[in-house]
Enzyme design. Structure first.
Site, PDB file in Angstrom:
ATOM      1  N   ASP A  36       0.668  -2.591  -0.364  1.00 44.13           N
ATOM      2  CA  ASP A  36      -0.197  -1.511  -0.853  1.00 44.13           C
ATOM      3  C   ASP A  36       0.592  -0.416  -1.560  1.00 44.13           C
ATOM      4  O   ASP A  36       0.183   0.753  -1.564  1.00 44.13           O
ATOM      5  CB  ASP A  36      -1.005  -0.872   0.294  1.00 44.13           C
ATOM      6  CG  ASP A  36      -1.769  -1.905   1.095  1.00 44.13           C
ATOM      7  OD1 ASP A  36      -2.275  -2.851   0.471  1.00 44.13           O
ATOM      8  OD2 ASP A  36      -1.857  -1.769   2.322  1.00 44.13           O
ATOM      9  N   LYS A  57       1.507  -2.270  -6.444  1.00 45.15           N
ATOM     10  CA  LYS A  57       2.095  -3.325  -7.279  1.00 45.15           C
ATOM     11  C   LYS A  57       1.109  -3.832  -8.322  1.00 45.15           C
ATOM     12  O   LYS A  57       1.492  -4.202  -9.413  1.00 45.15           O
ATOM     13  CB  LYS A  57       2.520  -4.527  -6.418  1.00 45.15           C
ATOM     14  CG  LYS A  57       3.648  -4.227  -5.464  1.00 45.15           C
ATOM     15  CD  LYS A  57       3.987  -5.441  -4.621  1.00 45.15           C
ATOM     16  CE  LYS A  57       2.860  -5.858  -3.706  1.00 45.15           C
ATOM     17  NZ  LYS A  57       2.508  -4.875  -2.670  1.00 45.15           N
ATOM     18  N   GLY A  58      -0.185  -3.844  -7.942  1.00 39.33           N
ATOM     19  CA  GLY A  58      -1.215  -4.381  -8.839  1.00 39.33           C
ATOM     20  C   GLY A  58      -1.184  -3.678 -10.187  1.00 39.33           C
ATOM     21  O   GLY A  58      -1.110  -4.315 -11.239  1.00 39.33           O
ATOM     22  N   HIS A  63      -4.519  -6.951  -4.695  1.00 33.48           N
ATOM     23  CA  HIS A  63      -4.072  -5.921  -5.621  1.00 33.48           C
ATOM     24  C   HIS A  63      -5.298  -5.260  -6.206  1.00 33.48           C
ATOM     25  O   HIS A  63      -6.261  -5.949  -6.533  1.00 33.48           O
ATOM     26  CB  HIS A  63      -3.358  -6.550  -6.813  1.00 33.48           C
ATOM     27  CG  HIS A  63      -2.057  -7.156  -6.481  1.00 33.48           C
ATOM     28  ND1 HIS A  63      -1.125  -6.534  -5.696  1.00 33.48           N
ATOM     29  CD2 HIS A  63      -1.518  -8.316  -6.860  1.00 33.48           C
ATOM     30  CE1 HIS A  63      -0.070  -7.310  -5.613  1.00 33.48           C
ATOM     31  NE2 HIS A  63      -0.288  -8.405  -6.292  1.00 33.48           N
ATOM     32  N   THR A  64      -5.221  -3.964  -6.393  1.00 30.33           N
ATOM     33  CA  THR A  64      -6.313  -3.299  -7.075  1.00 30.33           C
ATOM     34  C   THR A  64      -5.883  -3.019  -8.502  1.00 30.33           C
ATOM     35  O   THR A  64      -4.813  -2.461  -8.726  1.00 30.33           O
ATOM     36  CB  THR A  64      -6.646  -1.976  -6.383  1.00 30.33           C
ATOM     37  OG1 THR A  64      -6.753  -2.242  -4.989  1.00 30.33           O
ATOM     38  CG2 THR A  64      -7.938  -1.396  -6.900  1.00 30.33           C
ATOM     39  N   THR A  83       3.952 -10.871   7.849  1.00 30.71           N
ATOM     40  CA  THR A  83       3.094 -11.945   7.366  1.00 30.71           C
ATOM     41  C   THR A  83       3.836 -13.260   7.585  1.00 30.71           C
ATOM     42  O   THR A  83       4.896 -13.267   8.205  1.00 30.71           O
ATOM     43  CB  THR A  83       2.679 -11.703   5.899  1.00 30.71           C
ATOM     44  OG1 THR A  83       1.652 -12.633   5.572  1.00 30.71           O
ATOM     45  CG2 THR A  83       3.850 -11.832   4.935  1.00 30.71           C
ATOM     46  N   ASP A  93       0.785  11.716  -7.494  1.00 31.10           N
ATOM     47  CA  ASP A  93      -0.317  12.670  -7.684  1.00 31.10           C
ATOM     48  C   ASP A  93      -1.022  13.010  -6.370  1.00 31.10           C
ATOM     49  O   ASP A  93      -1.592  14.083  -6.222  1.00 31.10           O
ATOM     50  CB  ASP A  93      -1.347  12.095  -8.670  1.00 31.10           C
ATOM     51  CG  ASP A  93      -1.793  10.685  -8.280  1.00 31.10           C
ATOM     52  OD1 ASP A  93      -0.943   9.779  -8.274  1.00 31.10           O
ATOM     53  OD2 ASP A  93      -2.984  10.502  -7.960  1.00 31.10           O
TER      54      ASP A  93
HETATM   55  P1  GDP Z   1      -0.714  -3.417  -4.028  1.00 30.32           P
HETATM   56  O1  GDP Z   1      -1.095  -4.327  -2.931  1.00 30.32           O
HETATM   57  O2  GDP Z   1       0.712  -3.009  -3.962  1.00 30.32           O
HETATM   58  O3  GDP Z   1      -1.099  -3.899  -5.388  1.00 30.32           O
HETATM   59  O4  GDP Z   1      -1.479  -2.080  -3.808  1.00 30.32           O
HETATM   60  P2  GDP Z   1      -3.067  -1.875  -3.798  1.00 30.32           P
HETATM   61  O5  GDP Z   1      -3.610  -2.324  -5.080  1.00 30.32           O
HETATM   62  O6  GDP Z   1      -3.653  -2.408  -2.572  1.00 30.32           O
HETATM   63  O7  GDP Z   1      -3.143  -0.313  -3.631  1.00 30.32           O
HETATM   64  C1  GDP Z   1      -2.813   0.463  -4.636  1.00 30.32           C
HETATM   65  C2  GDP Z   1      -3.946   1.406  -4.862  1.00 30.32           C
HETATM   66  O8  GDP Z   1      -3.369   2.532  -5.403  1.00 30.32           O
HETATM   67  C3  GDP Z   1      -4.981   0.927  -5.844  1.00 30.32           C
HETATM   68  O9  GDP Z   1      -6.245   1.407  -5.461  1.00 30.32           O
HETATM   69  C4  GDP Z   1      -4.547   1.560  -7.155  1.00 30.32           C
HETATM   70  O10 GDP Z   1      -5.636   1.807  -8.014  1.00 30.32           O
HETATM   71  C5  GDP Z   1      -3.942   2.836  -6.659  1.00 30.32           C
HETATM   72  N1  GDP Z   1      -2.840   3.393  -7.412  1.00 30.32           N
HETATM   73  C6  GDP Z   1      -1.801   2.747  -8.002  1.00 30.32           C
HETATM   74  N2  GDP Z   1      -0.946   3.631  -8.523  1.00 30.32           N
HETATM   75  C7  GDP Z   1      -1.453   4.873  -8.253  1.00 30.32           C
HETATM   76  C8  GDP Z   1      -1.035   6.209  -8.527  1.00 30.32           C
HETATM   77  O11 GDP Z   1       0.012   6.450  -9.118  1.00 30.32           O
HETATM   78  N3  GDP Z   1      -1.833   7.216  -8.061  1.00 30.32           N
HETATM   79  C9  GDP Z   1      -2.976   6.995  -7.375  1.00 30.32           C
HETATM   80  N4  GDP Z   1      -3.678   8.041  -6.966  1.00 30.32           N
HETATM   81  N5  GDP Z   1      -3.398   5.755  -7.106  1.00 30.32           N
HETATM   82  C10 GDP Z   1      -2.643   4.716  -7.526  1.00 30.32           C
END
Ligand code: GDP
Length: 424
Positions: A12, A15-16, A40-41, A237, A334
């Site tokens: 989380d 990375k997405g 990933h989001t 995991t 941020d």
């Molecule tokens: P991953 O598993 O590493 O891909 O992480 P996730 O996708 O689960 O979580 C990352 C979340 O952080 C997502 O909802 C993104 O939209 C959000 N996100 C990514 N970079 C930033 C950032 O710089 N600032 C904010 N506020 N949100 C971010």
């Protein structure tokens, strides 16, 4: 040329978004481990997507997306995911699924659920998507590769053998109904037709691509601290989350991976159980979780609220080293704009002694965080495009973390959108 985008922490990290950015320049994006248990989001002009198994290159028409042999392939979930992006207006992406990938069997999911029930309050906080039973079977050599799904006689024979073992556990340990070869076979026959168009010899594909100088991106799931060997075992995991495993899970020679981008978040969060030294609780955690609302501080797959904590230099430096990071990205800076002072964990106190090295699980469970505080910047950083335009306090925060990591932070992410990124 191969670049890996992987997590330095518990997953989380964002990375997405970073993979999505780089995917635009890649010819091929490969998922090399994990399964439908995390996500990933990605937010782009098509909308907001939680990708679980699909590689993040699916939004670019020129990119080939490979589900590598190291992935725990959940066929119905994959097909549903493809459907969901296409029905949201994304052009049908190029997808290849390794014929050597092993599939998550219907009983893997059942066993995951039954085991969590059995463990009750001693449970690991599994996502119940069958990942641990899947990888156990893979290494016990009673798993099923994709190519095997298309040979009826051999498939039935192996199913008979495997179900003999499974049924003993179902009956005697879990006191649940036994399974028949026919019901599992019928299920697989249904799944395999949907999968057929994507099945390929991805190893040859990747090797040819490397020989012709194509750009490949390896996309990691979760983070270094969830690695079964080096992470917070047993709360890890079941497949390696390290860039090095990309060689195995995607079929890439080790020397080809030249860029390793470790993603780390400006604060910590984690889902599931296990040691989390810089964890915060109650109101302090709730506030950070809510501020991180954009950063989706609720699991992308599970919707579970994440555990929150301050940035942990001990864990993150260790994570970068494990990954072999050549550079780092600091995300979600941020989110911290509301704090007068920002705590950072710079050491672990264990039995009265302070260490900067990440310990193995037994010692880790006794570690207490050593915190320092840095001045906050008390403003909104979104929209800022250059590092020099950040308030001094924010620059100092990034520079301090960079020094602690020992890896150059080449990008600072200041918002969830693709363009909200500061290059250095
Ligand atoms: P991953 O598993 O590493 O891909 O992480 P996730 O996708 O689960 O979580 C990352 C979340 O952080 C997502 O909802 C993104 O939209 C959000 N996100 C990514 N970079 C930033 C950032 O710089 N600032 C904010 N506020 N949100 C971010």
């Amino acid at each position: 040329m191969v670049k890996a985008i992987i997590g330095a922490n518990w997953g989380d990290e964002g990375k997405g978004k970073i993979t999505d950015m780089f995917a635009g320049e890649a010819d091929i994006v490969i998922r090399f481990q994990g399964g439908a248990n995390a996500g990933h989001t990605i937010i782009n002009h098509y909308g907001k997507f939680a990708l679980h198994q699909l590689p993040s290159g699916v939004f670019y028409e020129q990119t080939t997306n490979i589900v590598g042999n190291g992935v725990a392939l959940n066929i119905p979930a994959l097909l549903k995911e493809i459907n969901s992006i296409v029905s949201a207006g994304v052009p049908m992406p190029k997808i290849l699924v390794s014929e050597r990938a092993q599939i998550v069997m219907p009983y893997h999911i059942l066993f995951d659920q039954y085991e969590e029930e059995r463990l009750s309050n001693r449970s690991f906080g599994s996502t119940k998507s069958g990942i641990a039973p899947h990888y156990s079977d893979k290494y016990a050599k009673i798993g099923f590769q994709v190519s095997e799904l298309y040979d009826d006689a051999a498939l039935k024979e192996r199913l008979e053998n495997v179900l003999e073992i499974k049924n003993i556990t179902l009956k005697h340990l879990y006191k649940k109904p036994e399974l028949t070869v026919e019901e599992i076979f019928t299920q697989i026959v249904e799944w395999r037709e949907g999968l057929r168009p994507y099945v390929a010899d991805t190893l040859s594909f990747v090797q040819k691509a490397l020989a012709s100088g194509k750009r490949i991106l390896l996309e990691g799931q979760l983070g270094a601290l969830k690695d079964p060997d080096f992470g917070i075992y047993p709360f890890t995991t079941s497949s390696s989350t390290l860039a090095g495993f990309g060689c195995i899970g995607a079929g890439i020679p080790p020397y080809e991976i030249t860029e390793i981008v470790a993603v780390t978040k400006a604060y910590s969060s984690s889902v599931g159980a296990g040691a989390f030294v810089s964890e915060i609780f109650d109101e302090e955690a709730d506030t950070l979780r809510k501020r991180g609302g954009d950063a989706g501080e609720y699991g992308a797959t599970t919707g579970r609220p994440r555990r929150m904590g301050w940035f942990d230099t001990v864990a993150s430096r260790y994570g970068c080293r494990l990954q072999g990071a050549t550079e780092a990205v600091l995300t979600a800076i941020d989110v911290l704009g509301y704090l007068d002072e920002i705590p950072i964990c710079v050491g672990y106190e264990i039995d009265g002694e302070v260490t900067r090295e990440f310990p193995s699980t037994t010692l880790l469970n006794r570690a207490k965080p050593v915190l320092i505080k840095m001045p906050g910047w008390k403003c909104d950083l979104r929209g800022i495009k250059e590092f020099d335009k950040l308030p001094e306090e924010a620059r100092n925060y990034v520079l301090f973390i960079e020094k602690e990591l020992g890896v150059p932070i080449r990008m600072v992410s200041n918002g969830p959108l693709r363009e909200e990124i500061i290059f250095r």
